[in-house]
Motif scaffolding. Structure first.
Motif, short mmCIF file in Angstrom:
data_model
loop_
_atom_site.label_atom_id
_atom_site.label_comp_id
_atom_site.label_asym_id
_atom_site.label_seq_id
_atom_site.Cartn_x
_atom_site.Cartn_y
_atom_site.Cartn_z
N THR A 46 0.88 -1.17 0.00
CA THR A 46 0.00 0.00 0.00
C THR A 46 0.91 1.21 0.00
OG1 THR A 46 -0.04 0.18 2.38
CG2 THR A 46 -1.79 -1.09 1.39
N VAL A 77 -17.11 -0.19 -2.67
CA VAL A 77 -15.89 -0.26 -1.85
C VAL A 77 -14.87 0.76 -2.31
CG1 VAL A 77 -14.82 -2.04 -3.34
CG2 VAL A 77 -14.02 -1.76 -0.99
N GLY A 78 -14.04 1.22 -1.39
CA GLY A 78 -12.88 2.02 -1.75
C GLY A 78 -12.85 3.40 -1.14
N PRO A 103 -15.73 6.44 1.06
CA PRO A 103 -17.11 6.63 1.53
C PRO A 103 -17.99 6.90 0.31
CG PRO A 103 -15.57 8.04 2.75
CD PRO A 103 -14.81 7.45 1.60
N ASP A 140 -22.52 -1.33 1.22
CA ASP A 140 -21.33 -0.47 1.27
C ASP A 140 -20.36 -1.16 2.22
OD1 ASP A 140 -19.44 1.52 1.51
OD2 ASP A 140 -20.69 2.83 2.73
N THR A 141 -19.24 -1.65 1.66
CA THR A 141 -18.34 -2.51 2.42
C THR A 141 -17.07 -1.76 2.80
OG1 THR A 141 -17.25 -3.29 0.41
CG2 THR A 141 -19.19 -4.50 1.11
N TRP A 142 -16.85 -1.59 4.09
CA TRP A 142 -15.60 -0.94 4.54
C TRP A 142 -14.57 -2.00 4.90
CZ3 TRP A 142 -12.42 -1.43 8.70
CH2 TRP A 142 -11.34 -0.52 8.75
N TRP A 143 -13.39 -1.84 4.37
CA TRP A 143 -12.24 -2.68 4.74
C TRP A 143 -11.00 -2.08 4.13
CZ3 TRP A 143 -10.04 -6.38 1.02
CH2 TRP A 143 -10.68 -6.37 -0.23
N GLN A 144 -9.85 -2.73 4.32
CA GLN A 144 -8.56 -2.20 3.87
C GLN A 144 -7.66 -3.34 3.39
OE1 GLN A 144 -7.49 -0.77 7.92
NE2 GLN A 144 -7.52 1.27 7.02
N THR A 145 -6.60 -2.96 2.68
CA THR A 145 -5.58 -3.96 2.33
C THR A 145 -5.16 -4.70 3.61
OG1 THR A 145 -4.76 -2.47 0.62
CG2 THR A 145 -3.30 -4.27 1.28
N GLU A 146 -5.02 -3.95 4.68
CA GLU A 146 -4.56 -4.52 5.96
C GLU A 146 -5.56 -5.49 6.57
OE1 GLU A 146 -4.52 -1.37 5.00
OE2 GLU A 146 -2.69 -0.36 5.67
N ALA A 159 -7.25 2.18 12.41
CA ALA A 159 -7.41 2.03 10.96
C ALA A 159 -7.00 3.27 10.19
CB ALA A 159 -8.87 1.68 10.65
N ASP A 180 -8.96 5.85 9.78
CA ASP A 180 -10.16 6.48 9.24
C ASP A 180 -10.95 7.15 10.36
OD1 ASP A 180 -9.72 5.71 6.64
OD2 ASP A 180 -11.03 3.97 6.70
N LEU A 225 -18.45 6.15 7.76
CA LEU A 225 -17.02 6.42 7.55
C LEU A 225 -16.85 7.83 7.01
CD1 LEU A 225 -15.07 4.26 8.30
CD2 LEU A 225 -17.15 3.16 7.49
N ARG A 282 -10.03 9.43 5.59
CA ARG A 282 -8.77 9.30 6.33
C ARG A 282 -8.64 10.44 7.34
NH1 ARG A 282 -7.00 4.65 6.40
NH2 ARG A 282 -4.85 5.33 6.69
N LYS A 314 -9.13 6.48 -5.64
CA LYS A 314 -9.33 7.31 -4.45
C LYS A 314 -8.85 8.74 -4.74
CE LYS A 314 -8.15 3.45 -1.46
NZ LYS A 314 -9.35 2.66 -1.31
C1 6R9 Z 1 -10.60 -2.23 0.16
C2 6R9 Z 1 -9.74 -1.02 -0.01
C3 6R9 Z 1 -8.47 1.32 2.42
C4 6R9 Z 1 -9.10 2.67 2.73
C5 6R9 Z 1 -9.83 2.70 4.04
C6 6R9 Z 1 -10.82 3.82 3.82
C7 6R9 Z 1 -11.21 3.63 2.36
C8 6R9 Z 1 -12.49 1.56 1.69
C9 6R9 Z 1 -14.52 2.14 2.20
C10 6R9 Z 1 -13.65 3.19 2.57
C11 6R9 Z 1 -15.42 4.40 3.39
C12 6R9 Z 1 -15.92 2.31 2.46
N1 6R9 Z 1 -12.41 2.80 2.22
N2 6R9 Z 1 -13.76 1.15 1.67
N3 6R9 Z 1 -14.11 4.32 3.15
N4 6R9 Z 1 -16.32 3.45 3.05
N5 6R9 Z 1 -16.82 1.37 2.13
O1 6R9 Z 1 -10.16 0.00 -0.56
O2 6R9 Z 1 -8.48 -1.11 0.53
O3 6R9 Z 1 -6.97 0.31 -0.93
O4 6R9 Z 1 -6.24 -0.50 1.35
O5 6R9 Z 1 -7.95 1.31 1.10
O6 6R9 Z 1 -10.10 2.99 1.76
O7 6R9 Z 1 -10.20 5.07 3.97
O8 6R9 Z 1 -8.96 2.95 5.12
P1 6R9 Z 1 -7.32 -0.02 0.48
#
Ligand code: 6R9
Length: 652
Positions: free
Chosen positions: A268, A391-392, A394, A416-422, A503, A505, A517, A520, A614
């Motif tokens: 990342t 995803v990706g 808000p 609406d799915t929140w998650w991260q590479t981590e 995280a 966020d 959400l 950042r 993003k």
């Molecule tokens: C899966 C992915 C992670 C960052 C994360 C946040 C933002 C991802 C989101 C979201 C709001 C959602 N993020 N999904 N913010 N609502 N549904 O995107 O991974 O590229 O590591 O980014 O993306 O800020 O901390 P990654």
């Protein structure tokens, strides 16, 4: 004016969202995952995750579900053994589903390939034999730098099959980015292609690999897939994929590996610093990628045609093109190119053609489709769709509503799915057959996940409060460390609060406890002592019918500390005169309160985005504060910044 900023001070507006949508009764009645999952996970989290691990095939069962004796270094399913590729391939063939299509692949120029699970298994076995013949053994690192072609997934699965750790690098990154990542992981082999198609033109991947490998002594061999047929230079490390893979045996018995065997590294970029090599391992990662894919998309492998529009170079492509969908044995569509080639209806044409049932895409794409106009999707039959994922970033409430109406026919649940590479897999999301969904909110931690919103001291905020998003308990697909840098892993994620994963966020809780959400925490603005999130002001702007997209930053202001500067793309043929600017500033003030009224609104043709879509607010801050631009290497299109800076200096 000089009050101390408090993380829990929040604006009211997003919390006042009153629209909500219950799952349709017929959908709820057939849903794969029901409300009792929350109860089961709540009653015994570890037993819940064990039951999800049991959805996979294990060569040896684990003897301990979670080892958290040395936090934050987690071990899940300790002592268990499995082969990740076997779980994604052979077991579906052995269960009699070999004839099921795994991938309906669509090249950008319109060429297609249909690959069944039996064929994919056989190709991956050959590729595994070929990699072994090249001297790759378990634990070695392999870099993958590919376009969106089936061989990208085959390469990942072949590595997984022999226990080699893959490091996929997005096929649009530069020599500096690729060589840095190859060196950091000490990769032994690079897998690439002669090119891929983007916007009608073949990209040059091989040339970038050549220049990178010249700086990377660890690389012994480069395996090249022929995709475009472009002329490529050839070195003595190079081998054609079709020479070594096609001639390899298609017999290969998958060896089981330890549950904690490294599966992949994915870098990342963060904002400025050296990229972090996020390390994921096998058993826990696959358990959560597989379960969340099934639960959040209501996957029915016998009937569904699923499509994730991400690139395989991002974590979304890893977890929701390769490991989640394939472990669930579902049929999916994979598309090589861009949404506007050869026309702006390409995505919807694909939905119609393949009768796609679930689509998973990003807010940036949805806002672009809004800008292009409602009539484009209206020209296609989208009635096959059942669930829409985001995803990706808000998702602004108005973009969510547009997605639901114009793509989902007011019929499909939006998740609406929140998650991260981590995090490796989804963490916060509605369940489509259970949750009454709210536009703009990711809402609820998934069963088995402990997410919370805390204040500066790490205390949970009450409903109505805001602060930082944290994860309180370890989860199966969590990153295990930063490759080669345990200290940075501790510093980045585990030092802000005791015993909690930070995280990065910002988030709020509404009156019912739903999580929103807010982007950042580095992007939060401080205006006259008030914390204001960029997301909220952007959503207020996007809720105006003339605005398609907006990016908001805080620029240094002698009076207020920071002043709000908004960069805005207008919809269709709206004209960006002074009158509209005043109207938009007043619109934000009405939606969020006078404190959030932008100091300045700029109309721009495009916004700077990372290659995964993003918004790069950091660069806009540079423009707003008249600084020279910082690092632009992760920018999707560097010409965009010239356009924006020119508009700014001419005062438009
Ligand atoms: C899966 C992915 C992670 C960052 C994360 C946040 C933002 C991802 C989101 C979201 C709001 C959602 N993020 N999904 N913010 N609502 N549904 O995107 O991974 O590229 O590591 O980014 O993306 O800020 O901390 P990654």
């Amino acid at each position: 004016m000089n009050e101390t900023p408090k993380s829990q001070e929040t604006l009211a507006n997003l919390l006042n969202e009153t629209r909500h949508f219950d799952p349709p009764a017929e959908f709820a009645a057939q849903a794969t995952v029901t409300a009792d999952e929350y109860d089961r996970a709540g009653a015994d989290r570890l037993a819940f995750w064990e039951s999800k691990a049991e959805r996979l095939h294990w060569a040896a069962k684990w003897d301990r579900t979670l080892d958290w004796d040395n936090p934050p270094f987690a071990k899940w399913f300790v002592g268990g053994k499995l082969n990740v590729a076997y779980n994604c391939l052979d077991r579906h063939v052995e269960a009699g589903n070999g004839d099921r299509v795994a991938i309906h692949w669509e090249g950008e120029p319109g060429d297609t390939r249909t690959i069944t699970y039996a064929e994919l298994t056989s190709e991956v076995k050959k590729a595994a034999n070929a990699l072994t013949a090249l001297g790759v053994t378990a634990g070695d690192r392999v870099a993958i730098y590919m376009p969106m072609i089936p061989e990208a997934a085959m390469a990942m699965l072949a590595c997984a099959r022999i226990g080699a750790t893959h490091s996929v690098v997005f096929g649009g990154f530069s020599v500096a980015a690729l060589s840095g990542r190859i060196q950091d992981a000490d990769a032994k082999v690079v897998i690439t292609a002669d090119g891929g198609y983007r916007r009608g033109k073949p990209s040059d991947l091989k040339g970038i690999v050549d220049d990178s490998v010249a700086q990377c002594p660890s690389v012994e061999k480069v395996l090249v897939v022929r995709r475009t047929g472009s002329d490529v230079a050839w070195t003595d490390k190079d081998l054609w994929w079709h020479d070594v893979v096609d001639s390899a045996s298609d017999e290969h018995e998958a060896q089981p590996f330890d549950a904690e065997h490294p599966l992949f590294i994915l870098y990342t970029s963060g904002t400025t610093a050296k990229p972090k090599g996020i390390l994921h391992t096998s058993g826990g990662y696959l358990t959560q990628a597989s379960y969340t894919h099934q639960a959040v998309f209501d996957i029915k492998p016998d009937n569904d045609i699923y499509w994730c529009t991400a690139d395989i170079g991002w974590v979304t492509g890893h977890s929701y093109i390769v490991y989640g969908p394939m472990s669930n044995g579902v049929t999916q569509v994979m598309y090589e190119g861009t949404p506007d080639t050869p026309h702006k209806g390409r995505f919807w044409e694909l939905v119609q053609k393949y009768r796609i049932t679930q689509i998973y895409t990003a807010p940036t794409a949805i806002r672009t489709f809004m800008k292009w106009g409602d009539d484009i999707p209206a020209g296609f039959d989208l009635s096959s769709l059942r669930v829409l994922g985001s995803v990706g970033e808000p998702i602004n409430p108005e973009a969510w509503m547009w997605y639901r109406k114009h793509i989902g026919g007011d019929r499909c649940p939006v998740v609406d799915t929140w998650w991260q590479t981590e995090t490796g897999a989804m963490m916060i999301s509605p369940l489509p057959g259970v949750t009454s969904t709210i536009p703009g909110s990711a809402q609820t931690p998934l069963p088995g996940i402990s997410a919370d919103v805390v204040d500066d001291e790490g205390k949970s905020v009450p409903n109505g409060g805001g602060g930082y998003l944290v994860l309180r308990e370890p989860w199966p697909s969590m990153l295990r460390t930063i490759w080669g840098d345990d200290q940075r892993f501790l510093d980045t994620y585990w030092s802000k609060f005791d015993n909690m994963y930070f995280a990065g966020d910002g988030a709020k809780r509404d009156a019912d406890g739903n999580i929103w959400l807010l982007g950042r925490v580095d992007d939060v603005m401080l205006v006259s002592g008030h914390n204001i999130s960029t997301t909220e002001v952007e959503s207020a702007l996007v809720s105006h019918p003339k605005v398609a997209e907006s990016a908001v930053v805080g620029a240094t202001d002698p009076v207020t500390g920071q002043g709000i500067v908004a960069f805005t793309i207008l919809r269709g043929d709206a004209d960006g005169g002074e009158e509209l600017m005043t109207e938009l500033r007043n619109h934000v003030a009405k939606e969020l309160g006078p404190i959030a009224k932008p100091r300045q609104i700029m109309v721009v043709p495009e916004l700077p985005k990372t290659r995964s879509g993003k918004i790069m607010r950091r660069l806009l801050r540079d423009v707003a504060e008249n600084r020279s631009l910082g690092d632009v290497t992760t920018l999707q299109d560097s010409a965009v910044m010239d356009l924006i800076s020119k508009g700014m200096s001419s005062g438009k």
